[in-house]
Design a protein around this motif. Structure first.
Motif, PDB file in Angstrom:
ATOM      1  N   VAL A   6       0.879  -1.157   0.000  1.00 35.67           N
ATOM      2  CA  VAL A   6       0.000   0.000   0.000  1.00 35.67           C
ATOM      3  C   VAL A   6       0.917   1.206   0.000  1.00 35.67           C
ATOM      4  CG1 VAL A   6      -1.687   1.337   1.309  1.00 35.67           C
ATOM      5  CG2 VAL A   6      -1.894  -1.149   1.173  1.00 35.67           C
ATOM      6  N   TRP A  19      -7.885   2.446   8.211  1.00 36.09           N
ATOM      7  CA  TRP A  19      -8.484   1.271   7.589  1.00 36.09           C
ATOM      8  C   TRP A  19      -9.415   0.656   8.630  1.00 36.09           C
ATOM      9  CZ3 TRP A  19      -7.253   0.492   2.540  1.00 36.09           C
ATOM     10  CH2 TRP A  19      -6.095   1.106   2.063  1.00 36.09           C
ATOM     11  N   VAL A  21     -11.943  -2.172   9.654  1.00 37.62           N
ATOM     12  CA  VAL A  21     -12.281  -3.527   9.235  1.00 37.62           C
ATOM     13  C   VAL A  21     -13.254  -4.129  10.242  1.00 37.62           C
ATOM     14  CG1 VAL A  21     -11.379  -5.810   8.655  1.00 37.62           C
ATOM     15  CG2 VAL A  21      -9.994  -3.770   8.201  1.00 37.62           C
ATOM     16  N   THR A  25      -8.201  -9.128   9.971  1.00 34.50           N
ATOM     17  CA  THR A  25      -7.257  -8.657   8.952  1.00 34.50           C
ATOM     18  C   THR A  25      -6.010  -9.527   8.981  1.00 34.50           C
ATOM     19  OG1 THR A  25      -8.004  -6.389   9.203  1.00 34.50           O
ATOM     20  CG2 THR A  25      -5.868  -6.692   8.195  1.00 34.50           C
ATOM     21  N   MET A  33       2.409  -2.234   4.441  1.00 30.90           N
ATOM     22  CA  MET A  33       1.128  -1.545   4.645  1.00 30.90           C
ATOM     23  C   MET A  33       1.377  -0.198   5.311  1.00 30.90           C
ATOM     24  SD  MET A  33      -2.124  -1.955   4.471  1.00 30.90           S
ATOM     25  CE  MET A  33      -3.611  -1.313   5.165  1.00 30.90           C
ATOM     26  N   GLY A  35      -0.727   3.152   7.264  1.00 30.09           N
ATOM     27  CA  GLY A  35      -1.964   3.663   7.829  1.00 30.09           C
ATOM     28  C   GLY A  35      -2.265   3.047   9.184  1.00 30.09           C
ATOM     29  N   ILE A  37      -4.715   0.660  11.213  1.00 31.15           N
ATOM     30  CA  ILE A  37      -5.689  -0.411  11.039  1.00 31.15           C
ATOM     31  C   ILE A  37      -6.531  -0.499  12.310  1.00 31.15           C
ATOM     32  CG2 ILE A  37      -6.053  -2.857  10.596  1.00 31.15           C
ATOM     33  CD1 ILE A  37      -3.214  -2.914   9.374  1.00 31.15           C
ATOM     34  N   CYS A  39      -9.476  -2.704  13.760  1.00 31.92           N
ATOM     35  CA  CYS A  39     -10.089  -3.979  13.432  1.00 31.92           C
ATOM     36  C   CYS A  39     -10.994  -4.462  14.566  1.00 31.92           C
ATOM     37  CB  CYS A  39      -8.982  -4.992  13.186  1.00 31.92           C
ATOM     38  SG  CYS A  39      -9.524  -6.469  12.377  1.00 31.92           S
ATOM     39  N   ALA A 110     -10.188  -8.365   5.614  1.00 32.07           N
ATOM     40  CA  ALA A 110      -9.178  -7.797   4.717  1.00 32.07           C
ATOM     41  C   ALA A 110      -7.938  -8.666   4.715  1.00 32.07           C
ATOM     42  CB  ALA A 110      -8.823  -6.377   5.161  1.00 32.07           C
TER      43      ALA A 110
END
Length: 112
Positions: A6, A19, A21, A25, A33, A35, A37, A39, A110
């Motif tokens: 990413v 992100w 989710v 993930t 990756m 960012g 996350i 989750c 994800a």
């Protein structure tokens, strides 16, 4: 899958990319990756996966020989302008949280 990347462009910073989710993930082996996350359940980092950002989960985070780098936050006083256009009938809610524009997408699971 494994080895995915990413890449942020146009002045985007990992500290400002979220992100969201709804399920779990998994970052495949060798994945890079960027960012933050967020989750609902688990975040699994397979061997060699790298995250430039933060990983926050309600149940568990599994690390297997990984690199995690906390995002830097610019202390400059310059302003950034951004625009967002959504051209779908199924639009996701867009919320302004502490000066950040957050687009809540209904991602069930994800894999990167």
């Amino acid at each position: 899958g494994g080895g995915a990347s990413v890449i942020l462009s146009g002045g985007a910073m990992a500290a400002n990319v979220f992100w969201l989710v709804e399920g779990s993930t998994t970052l495949g082996a060798g994945t890079s990756m960027q960012g933050i996350i967020l989750c609902k359940t688990a975040i699994v980092f397979n061997a060699g996966a790298t995250l430039y950002g933060r990983a926050l989960a309600q149940t568990a985070i599994t690390l297997i020989a990984n690199t995690l780098v906390a995002p830097t936050i610019s202390s400059s006083s310059s302003s950034v302008s951004a625009s967002l256009s959504i051209s779908s009938a199924n639009t996701a809610p867009v919320v302004l949280v502490s000066g950040y524009l957050v687009l809540a997408l209904p991602i069930l699971a994800a894999c990167f």
